[in-house]
Scaffold this active site. Structure first.
Site, PDB file in Angstrom:
ATOM      1  N   GLU A 104     -28.346  10.202   0.451  1.00 50.77           N
ATOM      2  CA  GLU A 104     -29.373  10.930   1.200  1.00 50.77           C
ATOM      3  C   GLU A 104     -28.762  11.383   2.517  1.00 50.77           C
ATOM      4  OE1 GLU A 104     -32.005  12.989   2.165  1.00 50.77           O
ATOM      5  OE2 GLU A 104     -32.946  11.743   0.615  1.00 50.77           O
ATOM      6  N   GLU A 144     -28.722   6.649  -7.008  1.00 48.42           N
ATOM      7  CA  GLU A 144     -29.904   7.491  -6.803  1.00 48.42           C
ATOM      8  C   GLU A 144     -29.525   8.667  -5.921  1.00 48.42           C
ATOM      9  OE1 GLU A 144     -34.580   7.573  -5.363  1.00 48.42           O
ATOM     10  OE2 GLU A 144     -33.486   5.674  -5.349  1.00 48.42           O
ATOM     11  N   LYS A 195     -40.498  29.596  -6.710  1.00 52.35           N
ATOM     12  CA  LYS A 195     -40.319  31.023  -6.988  1.00 52.35           C
ATOM     13  C   LYS A 195     -39.207  31.242  -8.012  1.00 52.35           C
ATOM     14  CE  LYS A 195     -41.827  32.412  -2.351  1.00 52.35           C
ATOM     15  NZ  LYS A 195     -41.445  33.090  -1.093  1.00 52.35           N
ATOM     16  N   ASP A 245     -23.292  14.365   0.996  1.00 47.48           N
ATOM     17  CA  ASP A 245     -23.612  15.161  -0.175  1.00 47.48           C
ATOM     18  C   ASP A 245     -23.256  14.400  -1.455  1.00 47.48           C
ATOM     19  OD1 ASP A 245     -24.046  17.136  -2.054  1.00 47.48           O
ATOM     20  OD2 ASP A 245     -22.285  18.320  -1.498  1.00 47.48           O
ATOM     21  N   ASP A 289     -36.690  19.012  -5.478  1.00 46.76           N
ATOM     22  CA  ASP A 289     -37.330  20.263  -5.081  1.00 46.76           C
ATOM     23  C   ASP A 289     -37.405  21.197  -6.288  1.00 46.76           C
ATOM     24  OD1 ASP A 289     -38.026  22.709  -3.947  1.00 46.76           O
ATOM     25  OD2 ASP A 289     -36.869  22.334  -2.131  1.00 46.76           O
ATOM     26  N   LYS A 322     -48.266   6.000  -3.463  1.00 45.35           N
ATOM     27  CA  LYS A 322     -49.658   6.312  -3.136  1.00 45.35           C
ATOM     28  C   LYS A 322     -49.942   7.797  -3.304  1.00 45.35           C
ATOM     29  CE  LYS A 322     -48.837   6.660   1.873  1.00 45.35           C
ATOM     30  NZ  LYS A 322     -49.224   6.110   3.200  1.00 45.35           N
ATOM     31  N   PHE A 323     -48.941   8.645  -3.029  1.00 45.29           N
ATOM     32  CA  PHE A 323     -49.128  10.079  -3.181  1.00 45.29           C
ATOM     33  C   PHE A 323     -49.213  10.456  -4.658  1.00 45.29           C
ATOM     34  CE2 PHE A 323     -46.900   9.382   0.817  1.00 45.29           C
ATOM     35  CZ  PHE A 323     -47.782   9.996   1.692  1.00 45.29           C
TER      36      PHE A 323
END
Length: 292
Positions: free
Chosen positions: A145, A120, A199, A172, A195, A270-271
């Protein structure tokens, strides 16, 4: 592993921090899976280059002739540590955090058994990662992570639930792939809620680009899968385009739109649940490497 990443089990889980690479305060490339389905309201940290980085800043780093920027799986952001995370890092880090070294991993030596291995990239605060590892005990999981609060939160969950089939690289992911993951060795790769870099001028910073997907594919075993999820539809469209264009990948979805139903092993946070109730979308993509 975008919105503030998977909340952990302590106060830091509610902060809007992200994931990266580096000691003091990194937020990792790709994810905030526990803040899925809130596309505009949250901070998203990860997969591109630092917001303050100017064009040409990484001279000599790995670059792609068309996409230009060095492939990098993180962006640096500050974060705070809860007491539970600090304790977990001190007590469990030596056992569950794998040291980065430029040599191929021996999975059997790390986990003490032979089992399918899933990587992951950017697990955020680690809640979904911990749940998946618990629900698939016949698989071994490696999470990358760099965001230290996220690493501490996942270690805390590992300790609380005695999760033995999970290890962490606080490094990384691109360097881990290049130096430590043997080619053709992974049963799967998870990248949840990276992410989206909303833009247009920042789209080049998105993690899911053809060069990075091609790199991932070389580390998948034949038949191995790549599972991506995002709550940002334009990014979902780019993901679908990039994955569909890779000649070594096959879309597992039979849906007309090309997206997959959410696999049962990926928990709905939950989000994500709250966002879906508000009418926000979430898109899963599951592709497999062709059998040779």
């Amino acid at each position: 592993m975008s919105h503030p990443q998977h909340p952990g089990a302590d106060e830091a889980s509610e902060s809007p921090e992200a994931g990266a690479t580096s000691p003091e305060a990194l937020t990792n490339a790709s994810t905030r899976a526990d803040r899925a389905a809130e596309p505009v309201a949250e901070d998203r940290s990860n997969d591109g280059v630092d917001e303050g980085e100017e064009d040409g800043a990484d001279a000599g780093a790995e670059r792609h002739p068309k996409y230009g920027a060095r492939i990098r799986s993180f962006v640096v952001r500050p974060g705070r540590m809860g007491t539970g995370q600090v304790r977990a890092l001190a007590e469990l880090g030596p056992t569950y955090i794998l040291p980065f070294q430029p040599a191929p991993m021996d999975y059997a030596a790390v986990f003490g058994r032979q089992a399918p291995v899933v990587l992951e990239i950017g697990f955020g605060m680690g809640a979904a990662t911990a749940q998946i590892a618990q629900s698939l005990p016949d698989h071994d999981f490696i999470g990358c992570e760099v965001h230290e609060p996220g690493v501490g939160a996942l270690l805390k969950l590992i300790g609380e639930h005695q999760i033995s089939n999970l290890r962490i690289f606080q490094h990384d992911a691109v360097e881990v792939l290049d130096s430590m993951i043997p080619p053709g060795s992974l049963a799967g790769v998870h990248i949840y809620f990276p992410d989206p870099w909303h833009k247009k001028r920042h789209h080049k910073r998105r993690l899911v680009q053809p060069p990075f997907i091609a790199k991932l594919v070389t580390h998948l075993a034949p038949g191995g899968y790549l599972h991506l999820a995002t709550d940002w539809e334009p990014y979902a469209q780019q993901m679908l385009e990039v994955l569909s264009a890779d000649p070594d990948l096959i879309n597992t979805s039979s849906r007309a739109d090309g997206y997959a139903d959410k696999p049962s092993y990926r928990p709905q946070t939950k989000f994500e649940h709250r966002g879906l109730k508000l009418g926000h979308g979430v898109w899963d993509l599951v592709f497999r490497r062709r059998e040779r």
